[in-house]
Each structure stands twice: as C-alpha cells, then as structure tokens.
Design an enzyme around this catalytic site. Structure first.
Site, PDB file in Angstrom:
ATOM      1  N   ASP A   1      15.901  60.788  68.079  1.00  0.00           N
ATOM      2  CA  ASP A   1      14.467  60.772  68.337  1.00  0.00           C
ATOM      3  C   ASP A   1      13.684  60.588  67.039  1.00  0.00           C
ATOM      4  O   ASP A   1      14.094  61.086  65.989  1.00  0.00           O
ATOM      5  CB  ASP A   1      14.063  62.093  69.005  1.00  0.00           C
ATOM      6  CG  ASP A   1      12.676  62.027  69.627  1.00  0.00           C
ATOM      7  OD1 ASP A   1      12.164  60.918  69.843  1.00  0.00           O
ATOM      8  OD2 ASP A   1      12.099  63.102  69.893  1.00  0.00           O
TER       9      ASP A   1
ATOM     10  N   TRP B   1       8.462  57.362  62.886  1.00  0.00           N
ATOM     11  CA  TRP B   1       8.851  56.909  61.554  1.00  0.00           C
ATOM     12  C   TRP B   1       8.158  55.588  61.219  1.00  0.00           C
ATOM     13  O   TRP B   1       7.640  55.406  60.113  1.00  0.00           O
ATOM     14  CB  TRP B   1      10.363  56.747  61.512  1.00  0.00           C
ATOM     15  CG  TRP B   1      10.935  56.442  60.154  1.00  0.00           C
ATOM     16  CD1 TRP B   1      11.384  57.328  59.222  1.00  0.00           C
ATOM     17  CD2 TRP B   1      11.139  55.135  59.603  1.00  0.00           C
ATOM     18  NE1 TRP B   1      11.846  56.671  58.114  1.00  0.00           N
ATOM     19  CE2 TRP B   1      11.711  55.309  58.319  1.00  0.00           C
ATOM     20  CE3 TRP B   1      10.895  53.839  60.054  1.00  0.00           C
ATOM     21  CZ2 TRP B   1      12.041  54.238  57.491  1.00  0.00           C
ATOM     22  CZ3 TRP B   1      11.222  52.773  59.235  1.00  0.00           C
ATOM     23  CH2 TRP B   1      11.794  52.973  57.967  1.00  0.00           C
TER      24      TRP B   1
ATOM     25  N   HIS C   1      13.060  51.334  65.412  1.00  0.00           N
ATOM     26  CA  HIS C   1      14.327  51.257  66.141  1.00  0.00           C
ATOM     27  C   HIS C   1      15.375  50.509  65.314  1.00  0.00           C
ATOM     28  O   HIS C   1      16.551  50.892  65.301  1.00  0.00           O
ATOM     29  CB  HIS C   1      14.125  50.565  67.483  1.00  0.00           C
ATOM     30  CG  HIS C   1      13.276  51.340  68.437  1.00  0.00           C
ATOM     31  ND1 HIS C   1      13.491  52.669  68.712  1.00  0.00           N
ATOM     32  CD2 HIS C   1      12.193  50.971  69.187  1.00  0.00           C
ATOM     33  CE1 HIS C   1      12.586  53.098  69.586  1.00  0.00           C
ATOM     34  NE2 HIS C   1      11.798  52.082  69.883  1.00  0.00           N
TER      35      HIS C   1
ATOM     36  N   ARG D   1      19.262  67.268  68.249  1.00  0.00           N
ATOM     37  CA  ARG D   1      18.094  66.424  68.490  1.00  0.00           C
ATOM     38  C   ARG D   1      17.284  66.337  67.209  1.00  0.00           C
ATOM     39  O   ARG D   1      16.988  67.354  66.581  1.00  0.00           O
ATOM     40  CB  ARG D   1      17.215  66.958  69.615  1.00  0.00           C
ATOM     41  CG  ARG D   1      16.033  66.011  69.878  1.00  0.00           C
ATOM     42  CD  ARG D   1      15.150  66.437  71.017  1.00  0.00           C
ATOM     43  NE  ARG D   1      14.138  65.414  71.264  1.00  0.00           N
ATOM     44  CZ  ARG D   1      13.787  64.969  72.442  1.00  0.00           C
ATOM     45  NH1 ARG D   1      14.361  65.454  73.529  1.00  0.00           N
ATOM     46  NH2 ARG D   1      12.863  64.035  72.572  1.00  0.00           N
TER      47      ARG D   1
ATOM     48  N   ARG E   1      13.871  69.915  73.198  1.00  0.00           N
ATOM     49  CA  ARG E   1      14.232  69.735  74.605  1.00  0.00           C
ATOM     50  C   ARG E   1      15.408  68.765  74.656  1.00  0.00           C
ATOM     51  O   ARG E   1      15.650  68.021  73.703  1.00  0.00           O
ATOM     52  CB  ARG E   1      13.051  69.211  75.423  1.00  0.00           C
ATOM     53  CG  ARG E   1      12.430  67.931  74.889  1.00  0.00           C
ATOM     54  CD  ARG E   1      11.228  67.500  75.720  1.00  0.00           C
ATOM     55  NE  ARG E   1      10.620  66.296  75.174  1.00  0.00           N
ATOM     56  CZ  ARG E   1       9.667  66.271  74.254  1.00  0.00           C
ATOM     57  NH1 ARG E   1       9.206  67.417  73.752  1.00  0.00           N
ATOM     58  NH2 ARG E   1       9.169  65.137  73.800  1.00  0.00           N
TER      59      ARG E   1
ATOM     60  N   SER F   1      17.181  55.707  77.728  1.00  0.00           N
ATOM     61  CA  SER F   1      17.241  56.530  78.935  1.00  0.00           C
ATOM     62  C   SER F   1      16.685  55.767  80.135  1.00  0.00           C
ATOM     63  O   SER F   1      15.985  54.753  79.991  1.00  0.00           O
ATOM     64  CB  SER F   1      16.441  57.825  78.735  1.00  0.00           C
ATOM     65  OG  SER F   1      15.054  57.580  78.854  1.00  0.00           O
TER      66      SER F   1
ATOM     67  N   ARG G   1       6.810  49.886  66.444  1.00  0.00           N
ATOM     68  CA  ARG G   1       7.900  50.769  66.865  1.00  0.00           C
ATOM     69  C   ARG G   1       9.256  50.075  66.773  1.00  0.00           C
ATOM     70  O   ARG G   1      10.264  50.713  66.447  1.00  0.00           O
ATOM     71  CB  ARG G   1       7.651  51.253  68.292  1.00  0.00           C
ATOM     72  CG  ARG G   1       6.455  52.185  68.422  1.00  0.00           C
ATOM     73  CD  ARG G   1       6.207  52.566  69.880  1.00  0.00           C
ATOM     74  NE  ARG G   1       7.335  53.276  70.444  1.00  0.00           N
ATOM     75  CZ  ARG G   1       7.508  54.601  70.362  1.00  0.00           C
ATOM     76  NH1 ARG G   1       6.619  55.343  69.731  1.00  0.00           N
ATOM     77  NH2 ARG G   1       8.562  55.175  70.915  1.00  0.00           N
TER      78      ARG G   1
ATOM     79  N   ASN H   1      13.071  55.348  79.879  1.00  0.00           N
ATOM     80  CA  ASN H   1      12.516  54.454  78.860  1.00  0.00           C
ATOM     81  C   ASN H   1      12.004  53.134  79.437  1.00  0.00           C
ATOM     82  O   ASN H   1      11.301  52.389  78.746  1.00  0.00           O
ATOM     83  CB  ASN H   1      13.559  54.156  77.776  1.00  0.00           C
ATOM     84  CG  ASN H   1      13.786  55.324  76.836  1.00  0.00           C
ATOM     85  OD1 ASN H   1      14.833  55.422  76.199  1.00  0.00           O
ATOM     86  ND2 ASN H   1      12.816  56.223  76.734  1.00  0.00           N
TER      87      ASN H   1
END
Length: 245
Positions: A20, A25, A37, A188, A194, A65, A33, A68
C-alpha cells in the site's frame, strides 16, 4: 543474507504483504499514480530477492483486488500493463533462481492476453521449489470464499460429496491457495491498519504488522525488522503459554 535477521527462532515460513502507498508516494512527488505503481514494482523485485535470503519460503503479494476495478480506468490499465511487463521482464530470472510463480484470484473477467501471461508465468515455473512467489491479482478474500463455497455446494448437490464430510481441510482445498501453507505474518505498508479483504481464511492465525513506510520505499531492512518482530512474538493459536496459570 541481505539484512541481519535473528537466528533465535525460525523466520516465518509464509509472509503476505499488502503493498500500500504507491499513489500517495507519487502524489507527494507531483507525479501520477501510475508512476508510483511503477516504482512499486522495483520494491517487489527487492523484496522477492531478500525474502528467500532471510529464510522465507512463501511470499504472497497483494497486487490488485476485486475492489480495485472501481479505480479510474487509466489506473487499472496501468496496473495491468505493469503485471504484463513484470512477467515479461522477470520470468526468466525467476525461473533461473528456482522461484515458482502462482497468481491467485478471479480470471473469468480478465482479457485473453492477460490470462495467457498468467498461464505462461505459472507453467514456466511450476517445477521450481526453492521459493514460492504468489501474486494476488484480481483477488478478494470474500470472493475466494464464495467461489469455494459455491463449488462445494455444486458437488454436494450432484452427489459427489457428502456435506457431512466437509471440514476445514476440505474447504481449504477449494481455495486458490490450496497447496500453500497458512500465512504466518501479514505486513501492510503505508500506516493503514486493516487487512482489506486479503487472505481472510489463510491468515486466521497470522501475526499482523503495520508499517509507516510507503511501498515504493520498502527495503530489505524493513522486511528484516518485520521478521525480527515476528520472531519475538508468542504464537499460541488460541491456547495458553507455558507460564500461564
């Protein structure tokens, strides 16, 4: 070893990581984004190499996921492209290092090209046994459990199995991770606390560790510190420790 890890107790056999923080970042650097990645893939390469050196035999990474799909189409497309590039660029290296690659998650709604890439990665490394890399792609823990339940219900309705014989082993055998050991440690990154629908069944007794580092900045030293923290925990699986009254 890439980093010093205490030899006082064994390293976790199976480590699972929720990668995550790629978007944050990139945002902190004024970049899209997708750039985050892409840098996250570099962290994947570092961690895959370091994990085996630290005694980990199974590493599962949460890549994409089932939720996503709700992200912008261009970001989803970028994630799929990164999956393709990673397999094409790293498959021969992984195969040569004895890494077996598995991809878990739904495939029925993936493109034929992406399914072919996944199948090539799995088939090309299926005889490797030195290290097991599992990538959760288009994966959701609840979706996996529903799919396994549906298949058991179908088999019971067809008279192929007796419902009374279904136990945790039988159910686990229907999951995407059927031949993998349960997870020992879930990490995580990014500071969020979570598990986000990740390996709900397999991580039932896993130790959880939440780190305040964004995934593109994750280094072998972070993994070493996580393993050391794991080694210091007392895992009782619902029982009492030896010194308990």
């Amino acid at each position: 070893m890439s980093e010093d890890v205490s030899a006082l107790s064994p390293a976790p056999r199976h480590v699972a990581i929720i990668m995550d923080g790629n978007g944050r970042w990139a945002k902190a650097r004024g970049r899209p984004r997708a750039f985050g990645h892409a840098r996250g893939v570099e962290a994947v390469r570092r961690v895959v190499e370091a994990a085996g050196e630290m005694g980990v035999r199974h590493l599962t990474l949460f890549s994409f996921s089932t939720e996503n799909w709700n992200r912008p189409a261009d970001e989803v497309g970028a994630l799929f492209e990164l999956m393709r590039r990673y397999v094409e660029a790293d498959l021969e290296t992984l195969r040569g290092r004895g890494v077996r690659v598995r991809i878990i998650g739904r495939r029925d709604n993936l493109s034929a090209e992406l399914r072919a890439i996944i199948e090539r990665a799995e088939e090309g490394t299926r005889h490797n046994r030195d290290f097991h890399l599992t990538i959760a792609f288009n994966y959701g823990g609840r979706d996996e459990i529903v799919r396994a339940s549906r298949e058991l219900a179908r088999a019971a309705k067809a008279g192929e199995i007796d419902p009374e014989t279904i136990d945790s082993d039988a159910f686990g055998a229907g999951l995407d991770t059927a031949d993998l050991p349960d997870v020992d440690l879930v990490i995580r990154t990014s500071g969020e606390q979570r598990i986000s629908n990740f390996l709900l069944w397999q991580a039932a007794y896993a130790e959880l560790l939440f780190l305040d580092v964004l995934w593109p900045d994750f280094e072998p030293r972070h993994l070493a510190a996580a393993i050391e923290a794991f080694q210091q925990r007392d895992r009782r699986y619902g029982g009492l420790d030896a010194g308990a009254a």
